[in-house]
Design an enzyme around this catalytic site. Structure first.
Site, PDB file in Angstrom:
ATOM      1  N   TYR A 206       0.822  -1.217   0.000  1.00 13.71           N
ATOM      2  CA  TYR A 206       0.000   0.000   0.000  1.00 13.71           C
ATOM      3  C   TYR A 206       0.846   1.252   0.000  1.00 13.71           C
ATOM      4  CZ  TYR A 206      -3.980  -3.000   1.343  1.00 13.71           C
ATOM      5  OH  TYR A 206      -4.959  -3.963   1.395  1.00 13.71           O
TER       6      TYR A 206
ATOM      7  N   SER B   2     -13.702  -4.640   1.098  1.00 12.03           N
ATOM      8  CA  SER B   2     -14.574  -4.004   0.104  1.00 12.03           C
ATOM      9  C   SER B   2     -16.050  -4.301   0.339  1.00 12.03           C
ATOM     10  CB  SER B   2     -14.161  -4.448  -1.305  1.00 12.03           C
ATOM     11  OG  SER B   2     -14.559  -3.500  -2.266  1.00 12.03           O
TER      12      SER B   2
ATOM     13  N   GLY C 211     -17.244   1.539  -3.082  1.00 17.04           N
ATOM     14  CA  GLY C 211     -18.103   2.718  -3.158  1.00 17.04           C
ATOM     15  C   GLY C 211     -19.308   2.540  -4.073  1.00 17.04           C
TER      16      GLY C 211
ATOM     17  N   LEU D 290     -21.761   0.430  -3.887  1.00 14.11           N
ATOM     18  CA  LEU D 290     -23.000   0.216  -3.135  1.00 14.11           C
ATOM     19  C   LEU D 290     -23.510   1.482  -2.451  1.00 14.11           C
ATOM     20  CD1 LEU D 290     -22.244  -3.332  -1.749  1.00 14.11           C
ATOM     21  CD2 LEU D 290     -24.270  -2.707  -3.081  1.00 14.11           C
TER      22      LEU D 290
ATOM     23  N   GLY E  75     -24.238   3.955  -4.140  1.00 14.36           N
ATOM     24  CA  GLY E  75     -25.161   4.470  -5.154  1.00 14.36           C
ATOM     25  C   GLY E  75     -24.591   5.584  -6.000  1.00 14.36           C
ATOM     26  N   LYS E  76     -23.334   5.947  -5.772  1.00 15.60           N
ATOM     27  CA  LYS E  76     -22.787   7.114  -6.478  1.00 15.60           C
ATOM     28  C   LYS E  76     -22.537   6.877  -7.963  1.00 15.60           C
ATOM     29  CE  LYS E  76     -17.970   6.400  -4.923  1.00 15.60           C
ATOM     30  NZ  LYS E  76     -16.907   7.017  -4.096  1.00 15.60           N
TER      31      LYS E  76
END
Length: 339
Positions: A53, A218, A223, A225, A227-228
């Site tokens: 990371y 996840s 992201g 889910l 709705g974006k």
């Protein structure tokens, strides 16, 4: 606060874990400290990171996340935090990481090099949970487990886990540990969400029978889910907007896996379901991934501190039988949106 144990280990963790994979890339050190502080203040005692990371992986800033986490860790009592990190997976796996010039393997040499690097960057003398980021398709699992076993005996690592593994891989490793009297994987960290329930097909049986804990990552599908992406457009500054524009074919493929017709169709149904129950779709998604008995702790992430709010609300939201049946109905109507 509710706590769960990881596998047969002595690791007593909160049902929500803070993931850190954006720290040092899309999340600055200052913002990362705010995120970690807020999580800690809300009772989260479990942090997950990796030598690879931040993401997307680049050799230029690899290891930056562990350094940030290590600096923050100095502001808290070390024993109050359960710290997990990972050795980069093998170059024979699903992609070649930039780690150690793309020559990674889960062999004795790389395991020892990796753990020493992580301990230095995290500025600690032990790691609570040390995980294999993804399996090695060449090196025998016995060699890997012997090296992990030595780290536990040396006190550098308390327990070990695997990640992105299969039912075969987890079972093979577990049986090898039994027959060779070696330390075993207490956890498996795999993708698991409303949009990707494949863990339920086979791996959940292995976990239940052998008391190995899933640490789902996840849970809000990067992201999706939230709705974006439901308008059919890629929002500015969103992860998969950047991934779709990335020159790497692998990264572009990941964007298509997460954002496609089936995932958007399913997400719209879950957004509506969340409204029906008066909660955020993010809260619903996180609550779902921590709902199962084989799950010890669900790994959430945030690029900005305010993004934590809806995930933290999942601490106190339980999915009842009625809601679960509605979720299952959608999952049967739209099978495996992520493939």
């Amino acid at each position: 606060m509710e706590y769960k144990y990881i596998g047969n280990s002595g690791l007593r963790v909160t049902p929500i874990c803070l993931g850190t994979m954006t720290f040092g890339s899309s999340t600055s050190k200052e913002e990362a400290f705010k995120i970690m502080n807020k999580a800690y203040e809300n009772g989260i005692n479990f942090l997950d990171t990796a030598e690879l990371y931040p993401v997307p992986p680049k050799s230029s800033y690899e290891g930056t996340t562990e350094k940030i986490v290590g600096e923050w860790l100095k502001t808290k009592p070390r024993d109050s935090v359960i710290l997990a990190t990972k050795i980069a997976g093998a170059a024979s796996g699903w992609f070649v990481p930039p780690t150690r010039h793309g020559l990674t393997a889960i062999d004795s040499f790389h395991i020892k090099r990796a753990v020493e690097g992580s301990l230095k960057r995290l500025d600690t003398d032990y790691i609570d949970l040390y995980q294999m980021h993804w399996p090695d398709t060449i090196v025998p699992i016995e060699e890997s487990l012997k090296a992990f076993d030595e780290l536990v005996k040396e006190g550098k690592v308390r327990y070990i886990g695997t990640s992105n593994d299969s039912a075969y891989g987890l079972t093979k490793a577990n049986e090898t540990s039994k027959h060779k009297n070696l330390v075993r994987f207490q956890s498996i960290q795999n993708n698991f969400s409303l949009l990707n329930p494949r863990f339920l097909d086979e791996l959940s049986t292995v976990c239940r029978k052998e008391n190995i804990s899933l640490l789902p990552y996840s849970p809000i599908a990067g992201g999706v889910l939230s709705g974006k992406y439901n308008s059919g457009l890629y929002p500015e500054e969103a992860r998969f907007t950047a991934y779709a524009q990335n020159p790497s074919v692998r990264v572009q493929a990941m964007a298509k896996r997460f954002v496609n017709e089936k995932t958007i169709e399913a997400s719209k149904k879950y957004v509506q379901l969340a409204k029906e129950y008066g909660i955020s779709p993010v809260t619903l998604a996180v609550a779902y991934s921590k709902h199962f008995d084989f799950v010890a702790s669900t790994i959430i992430g945030a690029r900005k501190v305010e993004q934590l709010d809806d995930s933290l609300k999942a601490f106190n939201f339980k999915i009842n039988e009625e809601l679960f049946k509605k979720i299952e109905k959608t999952q049967k109507e739209i099978l495996y949106p992520m493939g």
